[in-house]
Design a protein around this motif. Sequence first.
Motif, PDB file in Angstrom:
ATOM      1  N   ASP A  81      15.196   7.720  -9.445  1.00  0.00           N
ATOM      2  CA  ASP A  81      14.111   7.631  -8.437  1.00  0.00           C
ATOM      3  C   ASP A  81      14.253   6.674  -7.301  1.00  0.00           C
ATOM      4  O   ASP A  81      14.582   7.837  -6.335  1.00  0.00           O
ATOM      5  CB  ASP A  81      12.857   7.325  -9.090  1.00  0.00           C
ATOM      6  CG  ASP A  81      12.247   7.508 -10.041  1.00  0.00           C
ATOM      7  OD1 ASP A  81      12.421   9.691 -10.485  1.00  0.00           O
ATOM      8  OD2 ASP A  81      11.076   7.214 -11.028  1.00  0.00           O
ATOM      9  N   LEU A  82      14.888   5.762  -7.340  1.00  0.00           N
ATOM     10  CA  LEU A  82      15.705   4.808  -6.259  1.00  0.00           C
ATOM     11  C   LEU A  82      16.717   5.779  -5.630  1.00  0.00           C
ATOM     12  O   LEU A  82      17.241   5.974  -4.527  1.00  0.00           O
ATOM     13  CB  LEU A  82      15.882   3.399  -6.438  1.00  0.00           C
ATOM     14  CG  LEU A  82      14.269   2.913  -6.711  1.00  0.00           C
ATOM     15  CD1 LEU A  82      14.510   1.248  -7.693  1.00  0.00           C
ATOM     16  CD2 LEU A  82      13.743   2.914  -5.587  1.00  0.00           C
ATOM     17  N   ARG A  83      17.725   5.852  -6.395  1.00  0.00           N
ATOM     18  CA  ARG A  83      18.520   6.584  -6.177  1.00  0.00           C
ATOM     19  C   ARG A  83      18.245   7.684  -5.436  1.00  0.00           C
ATOM     20  O   ARG A  83      18.905   8.521  -3.863  1.00  0.00           O
ATOM     21  CB  ARG A  83      19.967   7.225  -7.583  1.00  0.00           C
ATOM     22  CG  ARG A  83      21.153   8.319  -6.549  1.00  0.00           C
ATOM     23  CD  ARG A  83      22.160   7.862  -7.252  1.00  0.00           C
ATOM     24  NE  ARG A  83      23.285   8.833  -7.033  1.00  0.00           N
ATOM     25  CZ  ARG A  83      24.578   8.333  -5.771  1.00  0.00           C
ATOM     26  NH1 ARG A  83      24.093   6.700  -5.931  1.00  0.00           N
ATOM     27  NH2 ARG A  83      25.413   8.832  -5.648  1.00  0.00           N
ATOM     28  N   ASP A 139       0.757  -1.514   0.034  1.00  0.00           N
ATOM     29  CA  ASP A 139       0.225  -0.175   0.103  1.00  0.00           C
ATOM     30  C   ASP A 139       1.005   1.119   0.188  1.00  0.00           C
ATOM     31  O   ASP A 139       0.814   2.157  -0.709  1.00  0.00           O
ATOM     32  CB  ASP A 139      -0.768  -0.204   0.751  1.00  0.00           C
ATOM     33  CG  ASP A 139      -1.714  -0.924   1.248  1.00  0.00           C
ATOM     34  OD1 ASP A 139      -2.321  -1.500   0.528  1.00  0.00           O
ATOM     35  OD2 ASP A 139      -2.683  -2.035   2.171  1.00  0.00           O
ATOM     36  N   VAL A 140       2.011   1.520   0.638  1.00  0.00           N
ATOM     37  CA  VAL A 140       2.467   2.401   0.870  1.00  0.00           C
ATOM     38  C   VAL A 140       3.553   2.361   0.178  1.00  0.00           C
ATOM     39  O   VAL A 140       3.840   3.907  -1.341  1.00  0.00           O
ATOM     40  CB  VAL A 140       3.394   2.727   2.046  1.00  0.00           C
ATOM     41  CG1 VAL A 140       4.353   3.113   2.063  1.00  0.00           C
ATOM     42  CG2 VAL A 140       2.643   2.608   3.176  1.00  0.00           C
ATOM     43  N   ALA A 141       4.071   2.101  -0.460  1.00  0.00           N
ATOM     44  CA  ALA A 141       4.999   1.439  -1.972  1.00  0.00           C
ATOM     45  C   ALA A 141       3.781   1.715  -3.164  1.00  0.00           C
ATOM     46  O   ALA A 141       4.356   2.895  -4.006  1.00  0.00           O
ATOM     47  CB  ALA A 141       5.371   0.312  -2.136  1.00  0.00           C
ATOM     48  N   VAL A 142       2.368   1.685  -3.417  1.00  0.00           N
ATOM     49  CA  VAL A 142       2.103   1.876  -4.022  1.00  0.00           C
ATOM     50  C   VAL A 142       1.890   3.602  -4.451  1.00  0.00           C
ATOM     51  O   VAL A 142       2.147   4.200  -5.183  1.00  0.00           O
ATOM     52  CB  VAL A 142       0.473   1.920  -4.138  1.00  0.00           C
ATOM     53  CG1 VAL A 142      -0.834   2.095  -5.596  1.00  0.00           C
ATOM     54  CG2 VAL A 142       0.573   0.502  -4.905  1.00  0.00           C
ATOM     55  N   PRO A 167      12.663  -3.657  -4.786  1.00  0.00           N
ATOM     56  CA  PRO A 167      12.401  -4.611  -6.045  1.00  0.00           C
ATOM     57  C   PRO A 167      10.692  -4.051  -6.934  1.00  0.00           C
ATOM     58  O   PRO A 167       9.926  -4.098  -7.632  1.00  0.00           O
ATOM     59  CB  PRO A 167      12.535  -6.367  -5.766  1.00  0.00           C
ATOM     60  CG  PRO A 167      13.489  -6.222  -4.971  1.00  0.00           C
ATOM     61  CD  PRO A 167      13.205  -4.841  -3.610  1.00  0.00           C
ATOM     62  N   MET A 168       9.952  -3.852  -5.104  1.00  0.00           N
ATOM     63  CA  MET A 168       8.361  -3.109  -5.246  1.00  0.00           C
ATOM     64  C   MET A 168       8.219  -2.113  -5.775  1.00  0.00           C
ATOM     65  O   MET A 168       7.735  -1.998  -6.591  1.00  0.00           O
ATOM     66  CB  MET A 168       8.067  -3.309  -3.722  1.00  0.00           C
ATOM     67  CG  MET A 168       6.562  -3.311  -3.997  1.00  0.00           C
ATOM     68  SD  MET A 168       5.616  -3.029  -2.291  1.00  0.00           S
ATOM     69  CE  MET A 168       6.688  -4.449  -1.235  1.00  0.00           C
ATOM     70  N   LEU A 169       9.610  -1.008  -5.414  1.00  0.00           N
ATOM     71  CA  LEU A 169       8.705   0.182  -6.374  1.00  0.00           C
ATOM     72  C   LEU A 169       9.406   0.180  -7.625  1.00  0.00           C
ATOM     73  O   LEU A 169       9.342   0.805  -8.529  1.00  0.00           O
ATOM     74  CB  LEU A 169      10.118   0.791  -5.176  1.00  0.00           C
ATOM     75  CG  LEU A 169       9.556   1.238  -4.129  1.00  0.00           C
ATOM     76  CD1 LEU A 169      10.643   2.016  -3.084  1.00  0.00           C
ATOM     77  CD2 LEU A 169       8.440   2.335  -4.091  1.00  0.00           C
ATOM     78  N   GLN A 170      10.422  -0.999  -7.910  1.00  0.00           N
ATOM     79  CA  GLN A 170      10.814  -0.680  -9.117  1.00  0.00           C
ATOM     80  C   GLN A 170       9.163  -1.756 -10.117  1.00  0.00           C
ATOM     81  O   GLN A 170       9.921  -1.719 -11.467  1.00  0.00           O
ATOM     82  CB  GLN A 170      12.241  -1.789  -8.897  1.00  0.00           C
ATOM     83  CG  GLN A 170      13.218  -1.211  -8.616  1.00  0.00           C
ATOM     84  CD  GLN A 170      14.501  -2.019  -8.800  1.00  0.00           C
ATOM     85  OE1 GLN A 170      14.359  -3.537  -8.507  1.00  0.00           O
ATOM     86  NE2 GLN A 170      15.715  -1.414  -8.936  1.00  0.00           N
ATOM     87  N   THR A 171       9.126  -2.542  -9.667  1.00  0.00           N
ATOM     88  CA  THR A 171       8.091  -3.707 -10.175  1.00  0.00           C
ATOM     89  C   THR A 171       6.840  -2.073 -10.480  1.00  0.00           C
ATOM     90  O   THR A 171       5.774  -2.165 -11.627  1.00  0.00           O
ATOM     91  CB  THR A 171       7.366  -4.141  -9.137  1.00  0.00           C
ATOM     92  OG1 THR A 171       8.193  -5.483  -9.723  1.00  0.00           O
ATOM     93  CG2 THR A 171       6.715  -5.120  -9.975  1.00  0.00           C
ATOM     94  N   LEU A 172       6.768  -1.378  -9.512  1.00  0.00           N
ATOM     95  CA  LEU A 172       5.708  -0.310 -10.118  1.00  0.00           C
ATOM     96  C   LEU A 172       6.166   1.202 -10.981  1.00  0.00           C
ATOM     97  O   LEU A 172       5.211   2.042 -10.536  1.00  0.00           O
ATOM     98  CB  LEU A 172       5.455   0.597  -8.731  1.00  0.00           C
ATOM     99  CG  LEU A 172       4.505  -0.841  -7.522  1.00  0.00           C
ATOM    100  CD1 LEU A 172       4.672  -0.226  -6.270  1.00  0.00           C
ATOM    101  CD2 LEU A 172       3.320  -0.696  -8.159  1.00  0.00           C
TER     102      LEU A 172
END
Length: 141
Positions: free
Chosen positions: A126-128, A69-72, A115-120
Motif C-alpha cells: 500500500d505504501l509503495r 485525521d487524514v491518515a485515518v 509510520p502512522m499509516l503503518q500503525t493504521l
Amino acid sequence: GKEGTRVLEILANADMPMGKVILNHMSTAFDDIEYQDQLLVSGCYLAFDLFGFDHSLLTTGRYAPSDCDVAVNIARLASAGFVNRVLISHDIGVRTRLKAYDGGSHRHISDHVVPMLQTLGLTDQDLRMLLVTNPTDVFSF
C-alpha cells in the motif's frame, strides 16, 4: 475541497482522461466520506496535501485537519480498495514550512506519516502504491 464534482464534470465534457485528473487539497474534505467515494468512482486521483499543517489557520476559525485525521481517512480509502487513487504530500510553499524555520521539513511524510499509516494497517505494498506507483502513473505519459 468541495468543488471536485463540478471540476470532474467540466473535464469529462472536455474529454479529459479521468486517470490523469488530480483533485487536490482533499485534506480539507477528509471527513466527507460520501463525497470522496463519489469522486473516486470517476477514476480520478484524490490528493491529500496538508500533512504537517496541523497548526495552520485556513480561514478565520478554521484549521487544517490533523495528520492523524487524514491518515485515518487514507486507511479507510485503502481498505475500501482505493489506495491506487490516492496521492499524499506536504504543501511546502513557504519558508516557515522548512525545518530551518521550525517547519516539518521535507521528511515529514517519511518520518511521521508513513509510520502512522503503518500503525493504521497499511501494508508495504500500500505504501509503495501511495509513494511510488501512483505518482509515477499519474505523471507519466
